[in-house]
Design a protein around this motif. Sequence first.
Motif, PDB file in Angstrom:
ATOM      1  N   THR A  34      90.890 -49.484 -13.797  1.00 34.73           N
ATOM      2  CA  THR A  34      90.971 -48.155 -13.171  1.00 34.73           C
ATOM      3  C   THR A  34      90.703 -48.232 -11.665  1.00 34.73           C
ATOM      4  O   THR A  34      91.347 -47.533 -10.884  1.00 34.73           O
ATOM      5  CB  THR A  34      89.982 -47.163 -13.821  1.00 34.73           C
ATOM      6  N   ALA A  35      89.773 -49.122 -11.267  1.00 35.96           N
ATOM      7  CA  ALA A  35      89.478 -49.264  -9.833  1.00 35.96           C
ATOM      8  C   ALA A  35      90.705 -49.813  -9.094  1.00 35.96           C
ATOM      9  O   ALA A  35      91.040 -49.350  -7.997  1.00 35.96           O
ATOM     10  CB  ALA A  35      88.280 -50.187  -9.629  1.00 35.96           C
ATOM     11  N   LEU A  36      91.394 -50.768  -9.716  1.00 36.90           N
ATOM     12  CA  LEU A  36      92.574 -51.340  -9.059  1.00 36.90           C
ATOM     13  C   LEU A  36      93.698 -50.294  -8.965  1.00 36.90           C
ATOM     14  O   LEU A  36      94.322 -50.148  -7.908  1.00 36.90           O
ATOM     15  CB  LEU A  36      93.058 -52.594  -9.809  1.00 36.90           C
ATOM     16  N   ALA A  37      93.901 -49.565 -10.054  1.00 39.99           N
ATOM     17  CA  ALA A  37      94.946 -48.534 -10.037  1.00 39.99           C
ATOM     18  C   ALA A  37      94.668 -47.520  -8.921  1.00 39.99           C
ATOM     19  O   ALA A  37      95.567 -47.112  -8.187  1.00 39.99           O
ATOM     20  CB  ALA A  37      95.017 -47.843 -11.390  1.00 39.99           C
ATOM     21  N   GLU A  38      93.389 -47.150  -8.811  1.00 41.86           N
ATOM     22  CA  GLU A  38      92.968 -46.198  -7.766  1.00 41.86           C
ATOM     23  C   GLU A  38      93.292 -46.764  -6.365  1.00 41.86           C
ATOM     24  O   GLU A  38      93.850 -46.059  -5.515  1.00 41.86           O
ATOM     25  CB  GLU A  38      91.449 -46.037  -7.942  1.00 41.86           C
ATOM     26  N   SER A  51      79.529 -59.654  -6.969  1.00 41.21           N
ATOM     27  CA  SER A  51      80.034 -60.999  -6.652  1.00 41.21           C
ATOM     28  C   SER A  51      81.556 -61.038  -6.514  1.00 41.21           C
ATOM     29  O   SER A  51      82.102 -62.019  -6.019  1.00 41.21           O
ATOM     30  CB  SER A  51      79.598 -61.993  -7.731  1.00 41.21           C
ATOM     31  N   ASN A  52      82.223 -59.987  -6.955  1.00 42.36           N
ATOM     32  CA  ASN A  52      83.692 -59.943  -6.849  1.00 42.36           C
ATOM     33  C   ASN A  52      84.160 -59.573  -5.439  1.00 42.36           C
ATOM     34  O   ASN A  52      85.295 -59.803  -5.065  1.00 42.36           O
ATOM     35  CB  ASN A  52      84.296 -58.906  -7.808  1.00 42.36           C
ATOM     36  N   LEU A  53      83.235 -58.973  -4.667  1.00 34.06           N
ATOM     37  CA  LEU A  53      83.656 -58.423  -3.370  1.00 34.06           C
ATOM     38  C   LEU A  53      83.970 -59.514  -2.344  1.00 34.06           C
ATOM     39  O   LEU A  53      84.507 -59.229  -1.279  1.00 34.06           O
ATOM     40  CB  LEU A  53      82.591 -57.467  -2.814  1.00 34.06           C
ATOM     41  N   ASN A  54      83.670 -60.769  -2.671  1.00 31.64           N
ATOM     42  CA  ASN A  54      83.985 -61.862  -1.740  1.00 31.64           C
ATOM     43  C   ASN A  54      85.468 -62.192  -1.729  1.00 31.64           C
ATOM     44  O   ASN A  54      85.919 -62.994  -0.920  1.00 31.64           O
ATOM     45  CB  ASN A  54      83.167 -63.121  -2.074  1.00 31.64           C
ATOM     46  N   ARG A  55      86.238 -61.632  -2.670  1.00 27.30           N
ATOM     47  CA  ARG A  55      87.654 -62.002  -2.702  1.00 27.30           C
ATOM     48  C   ARG A  55      88.560 -60.985  -3.385  1.00 27.30           C
ATOM     49  O   ARG A  55      89.780 -61.098  -3.280  1.00 27.30           O
ATOM     50  CB  ARG A  55      87.828 -63.350  -3.405  1.00 27.30           C
ATOM     51  N   GLN A  56      88.012 -60.066  -4.115  1.00 28.12           N
ATOM     52  CA  GLN A  56      88.862 -59.192  -4.920  1.00 28.12           C
ATOM     53  C   GLN A  56      89.100 -57.866  -4.200  1.00 28.12           C
ATOM     54  O   GLN A  56      88.279 -57.425  -3.408  1.00 28.12           O
ATOM     55  CB  GLN A  56      88.227 -58.986  -6.299  1.00 28.12           C
ATOM     56  N   PHE A  57      90.239 -57.247  -4.520  1.00 27.82           N
ATOM     57  CA  PHE A  57      90.653 -56.034  -3.815  1.00 27.82           C
ATOM     58  C   PHE A  57      89.922 -54.804  -4.385  1.00 27.82           C
ATOM     59  O   PHE A  57      90.512 -53.933  -5.015  1.00 27.82           O
ATOM     60  CB  PHE A  57      92.175 -55.906  -3.927  1.00 27.82           C
ATOM     61  N   PHE A  96      86.053 -52.313  -3.629  1.00 27.26           N
ATOM     62  CA  PHE A  96      85.130 -51.897  -2.582  1.00 27.26           C
ATOM     63  C   PHE A  96      83.730 -51.687  -3.170  1.00 27.26           C
ATOM     64  O   PHE A  96      83.579 -51.490  -4.381  1.00 27.26           O
ATOM     65  CB  PHE A  96      85.655 -50.621  -1.915  1.00 27.26           C
ATOM     66  N   ALA A  97      82.722 -51.716  -2.287  1.00 26.51           N
ATOM     67  CA  ALA A  97      81.321 -51.651  -2.731  1.00 26.51           C
ATOM     68  C   ALA A  97      81.050 -50.417  -3.603  1.00 26.51           C
ATOM     69  O   ALA A  97      80.285 -50.484  -4.564  1.00 26.51           O
ATOM     70  CB  ALA A  97      80.393 -51.658  -1.519  1.00 26.51           C
TER      71      ALA A  97
END
Lengths: 67, 199
Positions: B73-77, B55-61, B63-64
């Motif tokens: 960690t995903a954001l840092a990546e 549900s975050n993929l509608n607006r957050q930076f 990926f699937a």
Amino acid sequence: MIKITFNGETREVAEHIKISAVLDEYGLEKHKLIIEVNGEIIPPESDLSMEIKEHDEINAFCLVGGG
Amino acid sequence: MNVNTYLSAEASDIFSKALIGIAGAGGLGSNCAMHLVRAGISRFIIADIDTVNQSNLNRQFFFADQIGEHKTTALAENLMRINPDLEVELHTERVTAENAFSLFGKCSIVVEAFDSVESKEMLFRTLLPHGKIMVGASGLAGFGHSNQMRIRNIAKTLYLAGDMKTGISPEKPPVSPRVGIAAAMQANTVAAILLGEKI
């Protein structure tokens, strides 16, 4: 009448007016507000029936959810 | 690496020294951080307890293929795919009134990027008394009404992006364009404060 600044606007209000009365006038829901009086954010449990004094600077902003 | 080659030497120097706190790595925090990295800022402290959800993929930076990863960690990546030379301090924990100052006390500016009113209020009430410069958001749900989105300098050291009234509801969910506007306004404000530009 006394001069105050509310959310950046200078305006005149009646002497001895309470903060709550000014908030009501702007239709601000008190429970969601953060209120700053003369540069200091007042605690959430503050008594909003305190009187506004001449030259007071009051800022009140509403927080809503989403991010 | 300097990803913003358009910056003046002076601005580049200011940005290289700035340490920006990102409190919450959701719609606001992830997009705001992305803009700041592209603008040329390279030092961050990011805190969030959540994992990436579909549900975050509608607006957050995100990926699937990052569903299930910690947002920190995903954001840092993702940010390091833009600029591999970032200095990123990650805290995969809930930000509370007890730990907020120890997490973000050394930051030049803290971006309030939470979802709930309670968390937003907690962060402001915890960090503003320390004189911390904060850039938050309030009112960004739904579509349309772009011209109601503003940035306001409300308290001495607090800036708020948004329309200040549209909270999330079943009719007005948080969606990419408007959350993105708020996040970009937050990033633009951070940059303006650092450079001494008008907000």
